[in-house]
Design an enzyme around this catalytic site. Structure first.
Site, PDB file in Angstrom:
ATOM      1  CE  LYS A   1      69.086  68.187  65.280  1.00 43.52           C
ATOM      2  NZ  LYS A   1      69.075  69.336  66.227  1.00 43.52           N
TER       3      LYS A   1
HETATM    4  C1  PLP Z   1      68.049  69.568  67.151  1.00 43.28           C
HETATM    5  C2  PLP Z   1      68.382  70.401  68.328  1.00 43.28           C
HETATM    6  C3  PLP Z   1      67.552  70.439  69.473  1.00 43.28           C
HETATM    7  C4  PLP Z   1      66.233  69.694  69.559  1.00 43.28           C
HETATM    8  O1  PLP Z   1      66.392  68.303  69.520  1.00 43.28           O
HETATM    9  P1  PLP Z   1      65.099  67.345  69.445  1.00 43.28           P
HETATM   10  O2  PLP Z   1      65.627  65.996  69.144  1.00 43.28           O
HETATM   11  O3  PLP Z   1      64.243  67.902  68.384  1.00 43.28           O
HETATM   12  O4  PLP Z   1      64.470  67.379  70.760  1.00 43.28           O
HETATM   13  C5  PLP Z   1      67.974  71.191  70.560  1.00 43.28           C
HETATM   14  N1  PLP Z   1      69.115  71.906  70.523  1.00 43.28           N
HETATM   15  C6  PLP Z   1      69.931  71.906  69.436  1.00 43.28           C
HETATM   16  C7  PLP Z   1      71.164  72.727  69.467  1.00 43.28           C
HETATM   17  C8  PLP Z   1      69.596  71.152  68.317  1.00 43.28           C
HETATM   18  O5  PLP Z   1      70.411  71.167  67.245  1.00 43.28           O
END
Ligand code: PLP
Length: 467
Positions: free
Chosen positions: A114
């Protein structure tokens, strides 16, 4: 020509990039998507081969922000954003076996993918606000990763105050400390005496309620429905594919996903000209996306706690963006379907499903198999996966059609963030936090505990804002 952004439900005004950045959700409840995607020819993509990550990011992102952020400003913002990452490659590509690869997306400040989007989003927002002489308040709810990534992304933004609501006592120690130990006048951690849904409900209510902030300050959203987040994630698909021989060779990706944000960016990369053959949707037992792909029915199910908590969701918000394309951008049809979805399950049309299945494969991975996958990859390659990434590699193996093509799994988090899953896998080693977080448990925490009461939360927020 600057790109315009339109709502998937067709009732909200079209916006330019700057407006879409500030808006988050469209006023008709829909999600913004570009009216037209930029596309790159094979020759153009080939010319990207020798670019560093920030240079490539500039090439890919420039068309999306044109008219709102100048080329020079964008360059400076991108350079500053990816200088925060602690690996010189930004997103290093690691080989697991002959044709299986892992793209490490966890070298940012909070050790999860993120950061790629939120580090950029914070800087872009602050830049636009500075020019408009405006200040905003970001309000968000988190069950874990998003909160810390948003706080890290905004901590140096002088035009943004950020309030993150999390369920008191229900996020992991590492996740809580990654939020509460970041010091700054503009950072506010609110531990709510309730669960994640209570936190999210208060955030949602605040966006539609009467203004409650002083000086007419507006709320802004940084959840994964913000277009700028999706946009930033397109870049690493190009980056990995170029390293493996694109555009002269097709590449496959497996993506651990919950809200469909990350994998939707892969779909866009493909629409923009990148030769991606397979896109694998990898889910945990909260498998709403896998169920859509297999049955055509989009239906909520009870939330179940899993070893991969960042993918524990019941509704996959960004899926609406794909539905818009699956229905040939018929906004009235999407508006209708999503209204029905508020009341219950919906069934997607034959045509939409045929197209969805030609674009995506899907696989659901249980907690047992997640732990087994961590152990298996550890014993075969000496490589330690976090539980989300392990779901990705397991699904990649289950779904791949063409062994001669590279398959890249997106590694979305560092294993040290999820020690419980690593322990359960029985690998007999515990991943350590990287040096910049080694003293995380010695740092001072700052948060306030508030009751699950909207009026009290809003009062608190208003009182904490400086003029
Ligand atoms: C947020 C997150 C996801 C999922 O991401 P999406 O955008 O909802 O597909 C997967 N792995 C981790 C470690 C995350 O923080």
């Amino acid at each position: 020509m600057a790109i315009r952004y339109i709502s998937t439900r067709g009732q909200a005004p079209a916006l330019n990039f700057e407006e879409v950045l500030l808006a988050g959700l469209a006023s008709d409840g829909g999600l913004y998507v570009p009216e037209q995607l930029p596309t790159f020819s094979e020759a153009k993509i080939r010319s990207f081969r020798s670019l560093s990550y920030p240079e490539l990011a500039f090439q890919i992102l420039e068309p999306f922000v044109e008219g709102s952020v100048s080329a020079d400003d964008l360059k400076a913002i991108i350079d500053d954003t990816y200088a925060q990452f602690r690996h010189p490659a930004v997103a290093p590509l690691i080989q697991l076996d002959d044709n299986q690869w892992v793209l490490e997306l966890f070298h940012g400040p909070t050790l999860a993918f993120k950061d790629f989007a939120l580090q950029l989003l914070g800087r872009l927002l602050d830049h636009v606000l500075q020019r408009r002489q405006q200040k905003v308040v970001i309000m968000g709810a988190t069950s874990g990763d998003t909160g810390s990534a948003a706080i890290e992304g905004c901590k140096r933004c002088s035009n943004i105050d950020i309030f993150i609501l999390y369920p008191n006592g229900r996020v992991s120690d590492v996740q809580r400390r990654q939020m509460t130990t970041v010091q700054g006048e503009t950072i506010h951690n609110l531990a709510i005496e309730g669960d994640f849904d209570d936190c999210q409900a208060m955030v949602k209510a605040s966006f539609v309620a009467e203004p409650f902030l002083p000086d007419g300050r507006q709320l802004a959203a940084v959840n994964s429905i913000n277009w700028a987040r999706i946009m930033a994630q397109i870049v690493y698909y190009f980056y990995a594919a170029l390293l493996l021989g694109a555009p002269d060779r097709a590449i496959n990706f497996s993506v651990p996903t919950g809200n469909f944000g990350d994998i939707f960016a892969g779909y866009l990369a493909r629409c923009m000209g990148l030769p991606i053959d397979q896109l694998v949707i990898a889910t945990n037992k909260n498998d709403v996306l896998h169920r859509i792909l297999t049955s055509g029915e989009y239906a909520r199910q009870q939330l179940e706690k899993s070893l991969s908590p960042s993918m524990d969701i019941t509704v996959s918000s960004n899926f609406e963006r794909l539905m818009f394309d699956l229905y040939d951008r018929d906004a009235a049809a999407i508006d209708h379907l999503m209204r029905d979805f508020t009341a219950g399950a919906i069934q997607l049309s034959e045509g939409a499903m045929k197209q969805a299945r030609s674009l995506f494969s899907s696989h659901c991975v249980s907690d047992d198999d997640t732990a087994a996958e961590i152990a298996e990859v550890w014993s075969r390659c000496g490589y330690l996966l976090d539980p989300h990434s392990a779901i990705g590699t397991r699904a990649a193996k289950a779904c791949r059609r063409e062994a001669s093509q590279p398959m890249v799994t997106l590694a979305t988090a560092h294993p040290a963030k999820f020690p419980e899953a690593v322990l359960r896998s029985g690998v007999g080693t515990q991943p350590e936090l990287p040096p910049h977080l080694a003293d995380l448990f010695d740092r001072e925490e700052r948060f306030v505990v508030l009751p699950n009461d909207l009026a009290r939360v809003q009062e608190h927020m208003a009182s904490r804002l400086k003029a």
